[in-house]
Design a protein around this motif. Structure first.
Motif, short mmCIF file in Angstrom:
data_model
loop_
_atom_site.label_atom_id
_atom_site.label_comp_id
_atom_site.label_asym_id
_atom_site.label_seq_id
_atom_site.Cartn_x
_atom_site.Cartn_y
_atom_site.Cartn_z
N ARG A 110 51.36 69.85 23.88
CA ARG A 110 52.71 70.37 24.10
C ARG A 110 53.27 69.52 25.23
O ARG A 110 52.78 69.58 26.36
CB ARG A 110 52.69 71.84 24.52
N LEU A 111 54.25 68.69 24.94
CA LEU A 111 54.80 67.75 25.91
C LEU A 111 55.65 68.48 26.94
O LEU A 111 56.53 69.26 26.58
CB LEU A 111 55.64 66.69 25.19
N LEU A 112 55.38 68.22 28.22
CA LEU A 112 56.18 68.79 29.30
C LEU A 112 57.20 67.78 29.81
O LEU A 112 58.34 68.11 30.07
CB LEU A 112 55.28 69.24 30.45
N ARG A 113 56.75 66.55 29.97
CA ARG A 113 57.64 65.48 30.44
C ARG A 113 56.92 64.15 30.21
O ARG A 113 55.72 64.12 29.99
CB ARG A 113 58.00 65.65 31.91
N HIS A 114 57.69 63.09 30.28
CA HIS A 114 57.06 61.77 30.21
C HIS A 114 57.96 60.75 30.87
O HIS A 114 59.15 60.99 31.08
CB HIS A 114 56.76 61.38 28.76
N ARG A 115 57.35 59.61 31.21
CA ARG A 115 58.08 58.48 31.77
C ARG A 115 57.69 57.26 30.99
O ARG A 115 56.52 57.08 30.66
CB ARG A 115 57.71 58.27 33.24
N HIS A 116 58.66 56.43 30.71
CA HIS A 116 58.38 55.18 30.01
C HIS A 116 59.05 54.08 30.81
O HIS A 116 60.27 54.04 30.93
CB HIS A 116 58.94 55.24 28.57
N GLU A 117 58.24 53.21 31.38
CA GLU A 117 58.74 52.12 32.21
C GLU A 117 58.13 50.82 31.71
O GLU A 117 56.93 50.73 31.49
CB GLU A 117 58.36 52.34 33.68
N LEU A 118 58.98 49.84 31.55
CA LEU A 118 58.54 48.50 31.14
C LEU A 118 58.82 47.55 32.30
O LEU A 118 59.94 47.51 32.81
CB LEU A 118 59.29 48.05 29.89
N ILE A 164 61.18 54.92 19.89
CA ILE A 164 60.14 55.23 20.88
C ILE A 164 59.97 56.74 21.01
O ILE A 164 58.85 57.25 21.02
CB ILE A 164 60.47 54.59 22.25
N GLU A 165 61.08 57.45 21.09
CA GLU A 165 61.02 58.91 21.23
C GLU A 165 60.33 59.54 20.02
O GLU A 165 59.50 60.44 20.16
CB GLU A 165 62.42 59.49 21.42
N ALA A 166 60.67 59.06 18.83
CA ALA A 166 60.05 59.59 17.61
C ALA A 166 58.55 59.30 17.59
O ALA A 166 57.75 60.16 17.22
CB ALA A 166 60.73 59.01 16.38
N ALA A 167 58.16 58.09 18.00
CA ALA A 167 56.75 57.74 18.03
C ALA A 167 56.00 58.62 19.03
O ALA A 167 54.89 59.10 18.74
CB ALA A 167 56.58 56.26 18.39
N GLN A 168 56.58 58.84 20.18
CA GLN A 168 55.95 59.71 21.18
C GLN A 168 55.80 61.13 20.64
O GLN A 168 54.75 61.76 20.82
CB GLN A 168 56.78 59.74 22.48
N ASP A 169 56.82 61.64 19.98
CA ASP A 169 56.76 62.98 19.40
C ASP A 169 55.64 63.07 18.37
O ASP A 169 54.90 64.06 18.32
CB ASP A 169 58.10 63.36 18.76
N GLU A 170 55.50 62.03 17.56
CA GLU A 170 54.45 62.00 16.54
C GLU A 170 53.06 61.98 17.18
O GLU A 170 52.15 62.67 16.74
CB GLU A 170 54.65 60.80 15.61
N ILE A 171 52.90 61.18 18.21
CA ILE A 171 51.62 61.09 18.91
C ILE A 171 51.26 62.43 19.54
O ILE A 171 50.13 62.90 19.44
CB ILE A 171 51.65 59.96 19.98
N VAL A 172 52.22 63.06 20.16
CA VAL A 172 52.00 64.37 20.79
C VAL A 172 51.57 65.39 19.72
O VAL A 172 50.59 66.12 19.90
CB VAL A 172 53.28 64.85 21.51
N LYS A 173 52.29 65.38 18.61
CA LYS A 173 51.99 66.31 17.52
C LYS A 173 50.59 66.05 16.95
O LYS A 173 49.81 66.97 16.73
CB LYS A 173 53.06 66.16 16.44
#
Length: 147
Positions: A125-133, A111-120
């Motif tokens: 420039r990612l400041l913070r994020h929350r992931h809640e299921l 998930i972290e890698a996918a988020q990094d790829e999407i941001v890129k």
């Protein structure tokens, strides 16, 4: 006293910001650090009040705000509208049961890698994020089948 590093971090923060170090603040930090998982301000208040009856509700909430500012706690706001606090530590995500309120922390490199790829990909420039299921935990699902 347990949690000496955290108490020192609070003392340093208070000194750096010209704030007083009080027994009430130390007691609130101690109760917070003894909690496991995510704890509400009301739960902290009840636990501190049992040890320090003269403590006020407002003191607990102001101190928790201060602990967040000092980097010792973080505030979590889930869909139920209740503010919960947890010890500030490495990034993680949450599974939240919408029936019983159980919260499970998890980490997932995919998930972290996918988020990094999407941001890129989008030039952010990612400041913070929350992931809640949100869903139903195994205990609630079992209970539902029994009913």
């Amino acid at each position: 006293m347990a949690h000496e590093l955290e108490q020192k971090a609070l003392a340093d923060y208070l000194e750096d910001h010209n704030l007083k170090h009080t027994r009430q603040r130390a007691a609130i930090l101690e109760v917070f650090l003894e909690a496991t998982g995510h704890i509400t301000g009301e739960e902290i208040y009840q636990r501190v009040k049992s040890k320090t009856p003269s403590i006020g509700y407002t003191t607990v909430y102001r101190t928790m705000k201060l602990l967040c500012e000092a980097g010792l706690a973080s505030e979590q706001h889930f869909d139920d509208g209740v503010t919960r606090y947890e010890i500030e530590h490495e990034h993680h995500d949450h599974l939240v049961c919408v029936r019983c309120g159980k919260i499970v922390e998890f980490e997932c490199q995919m998930i972290e890698a996918a988020q990094d790829e999407i941001v890129k990909r989008h030039g952010f420039r990612l400041l913070r994020h929350r992931h809640e299921l949100y869903g139903h935990c195994p205990a609630c699902r079992r209970k539902e089948k029994e009913d």
